[in-house]
Motif scaffolding. Structure first.
Motif, PDB file in Angstrom:
ATOM      1  N   LEU A   1       0.813  -1.216   0.000  1.00  0.00           N
ATOM      2  CA  LEU A   1       0.000   0.000   0.000  1.00  0.00           C
ATOM      3  C   LEU A   1       0.849   1.269   0.000  1.00  0.00           C
ATOM      4  O   LEU A   1       0.342   2.363   0.257  1.00  0.00           O
ATOM      5  N   ASP A   2       2.143   1.109  -0.267  1.00  0.00           N
ATOM      6  CA  ASP A   2       3.050   2.250  -0.413  1.00  0.00           C
ATOM      7  C   ASP A   2       3.245   3.025   0.885  1.00  0.00           C
ATOM      8  O   ASP A   2       3.622   4.194   0.865  1.00  0.00           O
ATOM      9  N   ARG A   3       2.989   2.388   2.017  1.00  0.00           N
ATOM     10  CA  ARG A   3       3.284   3.032   3.293  1.00  0.00           C
ATOM     11  C   ARG A   3       4.778   2.937   3.592  1.00  0.00           C
ATOM     12  O   ARG A   3       5.306   3.703   4.395  1.00  0.00           O
ATOM     13  N   LEU A   4       5.421   1.985   2.974  1.00  0.00           N
ATOM     14  CA  LEU A   4       6.876   1.912   2.949  1.00  0.00           C
ATOM     15  C   LEU A   4       7.282   2.162   1.505  1.00  0.00           C
ATOM     16  O   LEU A   4       6.873   1.434   0.608  1.00  0.00           O
TER      17      LEU A   4
ATOM     18  N   ARG B   1      -2.307  -0.669  -8.042  1.00  0.00           N
ATOM     19  CA  ARG B   1      -2.687   0.493  -7.245  1.00  0.00           C
ATOM     20  C   ARG B   1      -2.298   1.788  -7.955  1.00  0.00           C
ATOM     21  O   ARG B   1      -3.041   2.772  -7.920  1.00  0.00           O
ATOM     22  N   LEU B   2      -1.146   1.796  -8.612  1.00  0.00           N
ATOM     23  CA  LEU B   2      -0.736   2.978  -9.371  1.00  0.00           C
ATOM     24  C   LEU B   2      -1.735   3.265 -10.488  1.00  0.00           C
ATOM     25  O   LEU B   2      -2.145   4.404 -10.697  1.00  0.00           O
ATOM     26  N   GLY B   3      -2.132   2.220 -11.202  1.00  0.00           N
ATOM     27  CA  GLY B   3      -3.042   2.393 -12.325  1.00  0.00           C
ATOM     28  C   GLY B   3      -4.428   2.839 -11.919  1.00  0.00           C
ATOM     29  O   GLY B   3      -5.098   3.576 -12.656  1.00  0.00           O
ATOM     30  N   PHE B   4      -4.881   2.419 -10.732  1.00  0.00           N
ATOM     31  CA  PHE B   4      -6.214   2.808 -10.282  1.00  0.00           C
ATOM     32  C   PHE B   4      -6.283   4.293  -9.950  1.00  0.00           C
ATOM     33  O   PHE B   4      -7.370   4.854  -9.813  1.00  0.00           O
ATOM     34  N   GLY B   5      -5.127   4.921  -9.811  1.00  0.00           N
ATOM     35  CA  GLY B   5      -5.115   6.360  -9.565  1.00  0.00           C
ATOM     36  C   GLY B   5      -5.206   7.169 -10.846  1.00  0.00           C
ATOM     37  O   GLY B   5      -5.394   8.386 -10.810  1.00  0.00           O
ATOM     38  N   ALA B   6      -5.083   6.498 -11.989  1.00  0.00           N
ATOM     39  CA  ALA B   6      -5.153   7.193 -13.275  1.00  0.00           C
ATOM     40  C   ALA B   6      -6.600   7.523 -13.621  1.00  0.00           C
ATOM     41  O   ALA B   6      -7.542   6.936 -13.094  1.00  0.00           O
ATOM     42  N   ALA B   7      -6.755   8.486 -14.522  1.00  0.00           N
ATOM     43  CA  ALA B   7      -8.094   8.891 -14.945  1.00  0.00           C
ATOM     44  C   ALA B   7      -8.842   7.701 -15.537  1.00  0.00           C
ATOM     45  O   ALA B   7      -8.339   7.013 -16.418  1.00  0.00           O
TER      46      ALA B   7
ATOM     47  N   SER C   1      -5.187  -2.917 -17.029  1.00  0.00           N
ATOM     48  CA  SER C   1      -4.537  -2.566 -15.760  1.00  0.00           C
ATOM     49  C   SER C   1      -3.052  -2.312 -15.970  1.00  0.00           C
ATOM     50  O   SER C   1      -2.471  -1.389 -15.388  1.00  0.00           O
ATOM     51  N   ARG C   2      -2.435  -3.134 -16.811  1.00  0.00           N
ATOM     52  CA  ARG C   2      -1.009  -2.949 -17.115  1.00  0.00           C
ATOM     53  C   ARG C   2      -0.761  -1.603 -17.770  1.00  0.00           C
ATOM     54  O   ARG C   2       0.157  -0.867 -17.377  1.00  0.00           O
ATOM     55  N   ASP C   3      -1.570  -1.256 -18.759  1.00  0.00           N
ATOM     56  CA  ASP C   3      -1.362   0.003 -19.475  1.00  0.00           C
ATOM     57  C   ASP C   3      -1.545   1.205 -18.552  1.00  0.00           C
ATOM     58  O   ASP C   3      -0.778   2.177 -18.616  1.00  0.00           O
ATOM     59  N   ALA C   4      -2.564   1.137 -17.687  1.00  0.00           N
ATOM     60  CA  ALA C   4      -2.803   2.243 -16.756  1.00  0.00           C
ATOM     61  C   ALA C   4      -1.650   2.374 -15.767  1.00  0.00           C
ATOM     62  O   ALA C   4      -1.189   3.479 -15.465  1.00  0.00           O
ATOM     63  N   ALA C   5      -1.175   1.229 -15.262  1.00  0.00           N
ATOM     64  CA  ALA C   5      -0.056   1.254 -14.318  1.00  0.00           C
ATOM     65  C   ALA C   5       1.218   1.741 -14.999  1.00  0.00           C
ATOM     66  O   ALA C   5       2.008   2.490 -14.411  1.00  0.00           O
ATOM     67  N   MET C   6       1.429   1.323 -16.238  1.00  0.00           N
ATOM     68  CA  MET C   6       2.613   1.744 -16.985  1.00  0.00           C
ATOM     69  C   MET C   6       2.623   3.259 -17.166  1.00  0.00           C
ATOM     70  O   MET C   6       3.651   3.924 -16.956  1.00  0.00           O
ATOM     71  N   HIS C   7       1.481   3.807 -17.535  1.00  0.00           N
ATOM     72  CA  HIS C   7       1.383   5.258 -17.736  1.00  0.00           C
ATOM     73  C   HIS C   7       1.650   6.000 -16.425  1.00  0.00           C
ATOM     74  O   HIS C   7       2.389   6.989 -16.399  1.00  0.00           O
TER      75      HIS C   7
END
Length: 306
Positions: A94-97, A235-241, A277-283
């Motif tokens: 969860l990126d807390r570390l 998780r990174l990708g879910f933050g994308a538009a 999901s991969r493409d969103a996370a990659m971006h």
């Protein structure tokens, strides 16, 4: 006291007492100020590990199932090392570390009141799952994100998940559809919260709880072995538009295919979902790495350690 012996009052340097715990349960320090537990000052590369003391949650139990490749019936028998590893894994996922932060054995020992032996074993487990890397003369660090690793993980995961879901639809169509429907309801609730963490956890739970329907235990264990790394990147990708919106659309399509008992279509849709999901996370990762590079150049740090 006999012989006139005096009772010495405990000092601040005395060992901290732990709460009584059941066999195998992780002892949590009590009545200790967090500042006194940390031997070293907090810096960008030396994180606050007090979150390790938080009470176990349902998410933590899911982490344990994935990290230890175990089912529900095995969880009560966790060793101290396994519990420490699961807590660290949850904070990393969860990126807390943060990537690059150092994870010191003595800090974990101080926070949780455990010896070094189980902590070292826990760190080895996380290194196995590539959540930590061991750097010479620096010790364990949270592994950094990598565009190549992201691509490789999602490529392998797409094939594994598609095969797994296709088999589930063929062997257990009604149970699979019901499980997807339940998970989809949780995803929709999480989406309304507006939190990418809530959505990422709901997606993680949906995938891990399908284990009971998989007749090929080895195949699902292979899926589980990538689950924590996948969670970090997803998780990174879910933050994308519209990242969450696209994910929900794909899950709904998978559910419709499952209701029709169309195993081939379900597998095709799973590949599409994971590819999205991969493409969103990659971006998102490309943007993050570019921002890091710009910040490093502005601060004149380059590749040097801050």
């Amino acid at each position: 006291m006999r012989g006139g012996a005096k009772v010495r009052k405990s000092s601040k340097s005395s060992p901290v007492r732990c709460a009584a715990v059941a066999d195998g349960e992780l002892p949590i320090l009590i009545n200790v100020d967090n500042n006194t537990q940390m031997a070293k000052p907090r810096t960008a590369n030396l994180p606050d590990l007090s979150g390790l003391r938080e009470p176990p949650s349902e998410f933590m139990r899911d982490i344990q199932r994935v990290l230890l490749r175990r089912g529900d019936h095995d969880l009560p028998s966790l060793s101290i090392a396994e519990q420490v590893a699961a807590r660290l894994a949850g904070m990393i996922a969860l990126d807390r570390l943060k990537p690059g932060q150092r994870i010191l054995e003595e800090e974990i020992c101080a926070v949780l009141g455990v010896s070094r032996a189980p902590v070292r074993e826990a760190l080895r487990m996380l290194e196995r799952d590539r959540l930590l890397v061991v750097v010479p003369r620096k010790g364990a660090q949270v592994s950094d994100y990598s565009l190549q690793e992201l691509h490789d993980i999602f490529e392998v995961r797409a094939s594994l998940i598609a095969t797994t879901y296709e088999g589930m639809v063929r062997a257990h169509p009604e149970e699979f559809a019901d499980a997807i429907a339940t998970g989809l309801a949780e995803l929709e609730t999480a989406a309304k919260s507006g939190s990418r963490d809530d959505y990422a956890l709901a997606s993680f739970r949906l995938t891990t709880r399908l284990r009971a329907l998989c007749d090929n235990g080895l195949l699902f264990d292979m899926v589980q072995s990538l689950a924590l790394q996948t969670l970090r990147y997803s998780r990174l990708g879910f933050g994308a538009a519209r990242g969450i919106e696209r994910s929900l659309r794909d899950w709904r399509a998978i559910l419709r295919a499952a209701r029709r008992r169309d195993a081939g279509k379900a597998a095709e849709l799973v590949r599409r979902r994971i590819g999205g999901s991969r493409d969103a996370a990659m971006h998102a990762l490309q943007a993050e790495l570019a921002a890091r590079e710009a910040a490093a150049s502005e601060n004149g740090t380059g590749d040097e350690e801050r």
